[in-house]
Design a protein around this motif. Structure first.
Motif, PDB file in Angstrom:
ATOM      1  N   MET A  92      45.611  60.654  37.695  1.00 28.55           N
ATOM      2  CA  MET A  92      44.324  60.177  37.188  1.00 28.55           C
ATOM      3  C   MET A  92      44.526  58.715  36.777  1.00 28.55           C
ATOM      4  SD  MET A  92      41.237  61.053  36.823  1.00 28.55           S
ATOM      5  CE  MET A  92      41.285  62.852  36.972  1.00 28.55           C
ATOM      6  N   HIS A  93      43.802  57.825  37.424  1.00 26.58           N
ATOM      7  CA  HIS A  93      44.023  56.400  37.173  1.00 26.58           C
ATOM      8  C   HIS A  93      42.728  55.612  37.267  1.00 26.58           C
ATOM      9  CE1 HIS A  93      44.095  56.578  41.548  1.00 26.58           C
ATOM     10  NE2 HIS A  93      43.964  55.266  41.596  1.00 26.58           N
ATOM     11  N   GLY A  94      42.759  54.387  36.792  1.00 23.98           N
ATOM     12  CA  GLY A  94      41.593  53.511  36.823  1.00 23.98           C
ATOM     13  C   GLY A  94      42.009  52.154  36.307  1.00 23.98           C
ATOM     14  N   SER A  95      41.058  51.246  36.187  1.00 27.95           N
ATOM     15  CA  SER A  95      41.374  49.951  35.573  1.00 27.95           C
ATOM     16  C   SER A  95      40.123  49.362  34.959  1.00 27.95           C
ATOM     17  CB  SER A  95      41.977  48.989  36.597  1.00 27.95           C
ATOM     18  OG  SER A  95      41.067  48.728  37.634  1.00 27.95           O
ATOM     19  N   ASN A  96      40.327  48.663  33.850  1.00 25.01           N
ATOM     20  CA  ASN A  96      39.204  48.012  33.199  1.00 25.01           C
ATOM     21  C   ASN A  96      38.793  46.743  33.947  1.00 25.01           C
ATOM     22  OD1 ASN A  96      38.418  49.547  30.859  1.00 25.01           O
ATOM     23  ND2 ASN A  96      40.396  49.034  29.930  1.00 25.01           N
ATOM     24  N   GLY A  97      37.658  46.200  33.573  1.00 22.16           N
ATOM     25  CA  GLY A  97      37.218  44.931  34.139  1.00 22.16           C
ATOM     26  C   GLY A  97      38.112  43.790  33.685  1.00 22.16           C
ATOM     27  N   ASN A  98      37.799  42.596  34.139  1.00 21.39           N
ATOM     28  CA  ASN A  98      38.650  41.442  33.860  1.00 21.39           C
ATOM     29  C   ASN A  98      37.793  40.209  33.609  1.00 21.39           C
ATOM     30  OD1 ASN A  98      40.622  39.463  33.771  1.00 21.39           O
ATOM     31  ND2 ASN A  98      40.901  39.423  35.999  1.00 21.39           N
ATOM     32  N   ILE A  99      37.647  39.839  32.328  1.00 27.90           N
ATOM     33  CA  ILE A  99      36.904  38.603  32.017  1.00 27.90           C
ATOM     34  C   ILE A  99      37.860  37.417  31.864  1.00 27.90           C
ATOM     35  CG2 ILE A  99      35.030  39.854  30.858  1.00 27.90           C
ATOM     36  CD1 ILE A  99      36.087  38.606  28.183  1.00 27.90           C
ATOM     37  N   THR A 100      39.166  37.622  31.933  1.00 28.36           N
ATOM     38  CA  THR A 100      40.077  36.485  31.792  1.00 28.36           C
ATOM     39  C   THR A 100      39.992  35.607  33.038  1.00 28.36           C
ATOM     40  OG1 THR A 100      42.077  37.303  32.906  1.00 28.36           O
ATOM     41  CG2 THR A 100      41.694  38.080  30.654  1.00 28.36           C
ATOM     42  N   PRO A 101      40.464  34.363  32.921  1.00 29.90           N
ATOM     43  CA  PRO A 101      40.495  33.512  34.125  1.00 29.90           C
ATOM     44  C   PRO A 101      41.581  33.927  35.111  1.00 29.90           C
ATOM     45  CG  PRO A 101      40.551  32.208  32.089  1.00 29.90           C
ATOM     46  CD  PRO A 101      40.814  33.633  31.701  1.00 29.90           C
ATOM     47  N   PHE A 102      42.421  34.902  34.743  1.00 32.82           N
ATOM     48  CA  PHE A 102      43.559  35.260  35.583  1.00 32.82           C
ATOM     49  C   PHE A 102      43.186  36.377  36.553  1.00 32.82           C
ATOM     50  CE2 PHE A 102      45.417  34.437  31.191  1.00 32.82           C
ATOM     51  CZ  PHE A 102      45.607  33.082  31.415  1.00 32.82           C
ATOM     52  N   PRO A 103      43.154  36.077  37.863  1.00 30.80           N
ATOM     53  CA  PRO A 103      42.841  37.135  38.821  1.00 30.80           C
ATOM     54  C   PRO A 103      43.961  38.169  38.828  1.00 30.80           C
ATOM     55  CG  PRO A 103      43.522  35.139  39.983  1.00 30.80           C
ATOM     56  CD  PRO A 103      43.457  34.797  38.528  1.00 30.80           C
ATOM     57  N   ARG A 104      43.652  39.351  39.315  1.00 28.75           N
ATOM     58  CA  ARG A 104      44.689  40.380  39.420  1.00 28.75           C
ATOM     59  C   ARG A 104      44.679  40.901  40.854  1.00 28.75           C
ATOM     60  NH1 ARG A 104      46.206  45.633  39.098  1.00 28.75           N
ATOM     61  NH2 ARG A 104      44.094  46.408  39.269  1.00 28.75           N
ATOM     62  N   SER A 105      45.478  40.278  41.661  1.00 33.48           N
ATOM     63  CA  SER A 105      45.488  40.602  43.086  1.00 33.48           C
ATOM     64  C   SER A 105      46.698  41.472  43.408  1.00 33.48           C
ATOM     65  CB  SER A 105      45.552  39.318  43.908  1.00 33.48           C
ATOM     66  OG  SER A 105      44.519  38.434  43.529  1.00 33.48           O
ATOM     67  N   ASN A 106      46.503  42.392  44.302  1.00 29.15           N
ATOM     68  CA  ASN A 106      47.621  43.226  44.728  1.00 29.15           C
ATOM     69  C   ASN A 106      47.434  43.730  46.150  1.00 29.15           C
ATOM     70  OD1 ASN A 106      45.570  44.998  44.216  1.00 29.15           O
ATOM     71  ND2 ASN A 106      46.789  46.478  43.099  1.00 29.15           N
ATOM     72  N   VAL A 107      48.545  44.128  46.746  1.00 30.74           N
ATOM     73  CA  VAL A 107      48.523  44.831  48.027  1.00 30.74           C
ATOM     74  C   VAL A 107      48.691  46.295  47.708  1.00 30.74           C
ATOM     75  CG1 VAL A 107      49.471  44.942  50.352  1.00 30.74           C
ATOM     76  CG2 VAL A 107      50.006  42.997  48.885  1.00 30.74           C
ATOM     77  N   PHE A 108      47.936  47.098  48.391  1.00 32.64           N
ATOM     78  CA  PHE A 108      47.901  48.521  48.079  1.00 32.64           C
ATOM     79  C   PHE A 108      48.078  49.279  49.393  1.00 32.64           C
ATOM     80  CE2 PHE A 108      45.744  52.473  47.068  1.00 32.64           C
ATOM     81  CZ  PHE A 108      46.160  52.717  45.769  1.00 32.64           C
ATOM     82  N   ILE A 109      49.121  50.109  49.455  1.00 31.12           N
ATOM     83  CA  ILE A 109      49.399  50.854  50.688  1.00 31.12           C
ATOM     84  C   ILE A 109      49.532  52.336  50.345  1.00 31.12           C
ATOM     85  CG2 ILE A 109      50.945  51.121  52.683  1.00 31.12           C
ATOM     86  CD1 ILE A 109      52.105  48.262  51.599  1.00 31.12           C
ATOM     87  N   VAL A 110      48.860  53.166  51.132  1.00 37.85           N
ATOM     88  CA  VAL A 110      48.945  54.610  50.932  1.00 37.85           C
ATOM     89  C   VAL A 110      49.723  55.214  52.093  1.00 37.85           C
ATOM     90  CG1 VAL A 110      47.688  56.759  50.690  1.00 37.85           C
ATOM     91  CG2 VAL A 110      46.687  54.617  49.846  1.00 37.85           C
ATOM     92  N   PHE A 111      50.838  55.854  51.759  1.00 36.35           N
ATOM     93  CA  PHE A 111      51.629  56.564  52.760  1.00 36.35           C
ATOM     94  C   PHE A 111      51.337  58.060  52.639  1.00 36.35           C
ATOM     95  CE2 PHE A 111      54.168  52.730  51.887  1.00 36.35           C
ATOM     96  CZ  PHE A 111      54.392  52.257  53.171  1.00 36.35           C
ATOM     97  N   ASN A 112      51.120  58.680  53.774  1.00 33.12           N
ATOM     98  CA  ASN A 112      50.971  60.136  53.800  1.00 33.12           C
ATOM     99  C   ASN A 112      52.087  60.709  54.671  1.00 33.12           C
ATOM    100  OD1 ASN A 112      49.848  62.682  53.356  1.00 33.12           O
ATOM    101  ND2 ASN A 112      48.344  62.474  55.029  1.00 33.12           N
TER     102      ASN A 112
END
Lengths: 290, 290
Positions: free
Chosen positions: B241-261
């Motif tokens: 169970m996961h999630g993330s809050n919004g982001n009002i800071t000037p710092f972007p939060r970029s990521n690469v996301f890969i799902v392996f099955n």
């Protein structure tokens, strides 16, 4: 009256150096020690790990719940944008003897008098509910920018205290401050529309710093996030650049928020708005808290 | 095919115990040591402080920017609700040789094979931009709930890796997981509407756990927030169970996301949706990553 901090007049944002002291009193004047006072001067804030006791927290939480039930429909109740969930209730020191007592408490008003070096009155008080799951953010702003523009607060000589009534986790949208930002006034572009407060208390758009200014300030000062148990408190200068993220966790983030202004800095006419905001948001009763 | 994890069928949410292992391989099978593997089994996640080097981070960031420019208008580009800011770009392992290489990297695919105890294929890949100032939240969800309901993933035998391309501060809307929640499947009420993905990638409303379930899970497991430098990574089980809050800071939060099955868990027909999602979101190419 000379306007030392012009804002909402032009098209371009600009930085204006603070023209006022940050700390007006001394360590001899009250409960705050010299080191903490120096930290407040430097960073614009201080924290108190255990301002009030657990049983007091319970009492204020109960009172907060009571007000949420009993004041439905009152103009002092602000709901979340897009729902009827209570976001804030204003003027709690007048509607509730329980909160009035908290305001007068030497642990609270004593610290404000010490920082401001004079008698103080309450410019604003409120409880913020910030419910879990759908608590929305408060975007970056300096309170002083609004109080100056819309309430006619002449100088930077006011201090806020936020007392946690629930635990501030790293994850439930706690207060963020850019340490040291209180020394720079960010003059904001745009003009204040009539009755701006009706909208701005839910989601502010005028009197909001531009992204370049925020990027510069955050790059210079960084961002501090406050965490702590219920009963802890943060005091911060009126011109701190601050905000908070939304909250999708199930943990609400409720607090009591009191703004003390020096009686020597009583509000005059708005510097950049067509009319005064209502008294429940910006008091015109300058009677000292005793 | 027997449906071990029925969801979106009824009016009431319910908890179903996980019927599948969490870790399928052993410490001998790959780069993850026994203690870390045991932690993954217990908590449903593991973190890697420095998965890729700073110069690699730069390379992926440049590629991410390039895709953001070159792919405007492509159906694989998802914009933020209410603006044309890029939120995510899907199927980056197919549109970009740079990201394809990252997927094949033994530091990445090797760990996935180890956890899943078999050859693996890419069920989904994307870059998330999460811009500063107005980055919106991702509400709580189990990925597996969606993949099972809408993509026909039969069992819990998939793992995600999120590789940070910017620093994850405590303040810019980082990934939150409820540790241990991967052992409970939360069956969600509601029915999947046609073409649900067009909306759900911006703001999910179906397949979302109810507040009582979330309160119970968060009360039992707590919430962990992941911070770390660019180049760090988090791997987590498909049913966390996961999630993330919004982001009002000037710092972007970029990521690469890969799902392996696991190739032994290839997707069949959706268990609770009128039709399959497009291949760029849920691949039907079960060719092992070599």
């Amino acid at each position: 009256m000379i306007d030392l901090y012009p804002t909402r007049g032009g098209d371009e944002p600009r930085f204006i150096d603070r023209q006022d002291p940050v700390v007006y009193g001394t360590a001899e004047d009250g409960p705050i020690d010299a080191g903490t006072l120096a930290g407040f001067d430097r960073d614009g804030f201080l924290t108190i790990e255990r301002l009030i006791e657990p049983e007091e927290v319970e009492r204020y939480r109960a009172e907060m719940r009571r007000l949420g039930r009993d004041m439905r429909g009152d103009e002092r109740v602000v709901t979340e944008k897009g729902s009827d969930e209570v976001r804030s209730i204003f003027e709690v020191h007048r509607v509730s003897e329980v909160f009035a007592e908290l305001v007068r408490d030497p642990r609270v008003a004593g610290r404000a008098r010490q920082i401001l070096g004079s008698e103080v009155y309450v410019h604003q008080s409120r409880v913020n509910y910030k419910p879990g799951f759908r608590g929305r953010d408060f975007y970056w702003h300096s309170d002083f920018e609004t109080w100056h523009a819309e309430d006619g607060m002449p100088r930077m000589r006011a201090v806020s205290i936020s007392i946690a009534l629930t635990e501030n986790h790293a994850t439930n949208g706690g207060l963020m401050i850019m340490p040291g930002s209180h020394r720079t006034f960010v003059s904001c572009p745009g003009e204040t529309p009539p009755d701006h407060y009706k909208h701005s208390l839910k989601d502010q758009e005028i009197g909001v710093p531009d992204e370049d200014s925020l990027t510069a300030l955050a790059g210079k000062h960084g961002i501090e996030l406050f965490t702590g148990p219920a009963g802890s408190a943060t005091m911060f200068d009126c011109n701190c650049m601050h905000g908070s993220n939304g909250n999708i966790t199930p943990f609400p983030r409720s607090n009591v928020f009191i703004v003390f202004n020096s009686v020597e800095n009583a509000c005059a006419e708005p510097f950049a708005a067509p009319s005064r905001r209502p008294e429940f948001i910006a008091s015109r009763d300058f009677t000292p808290v005793l």
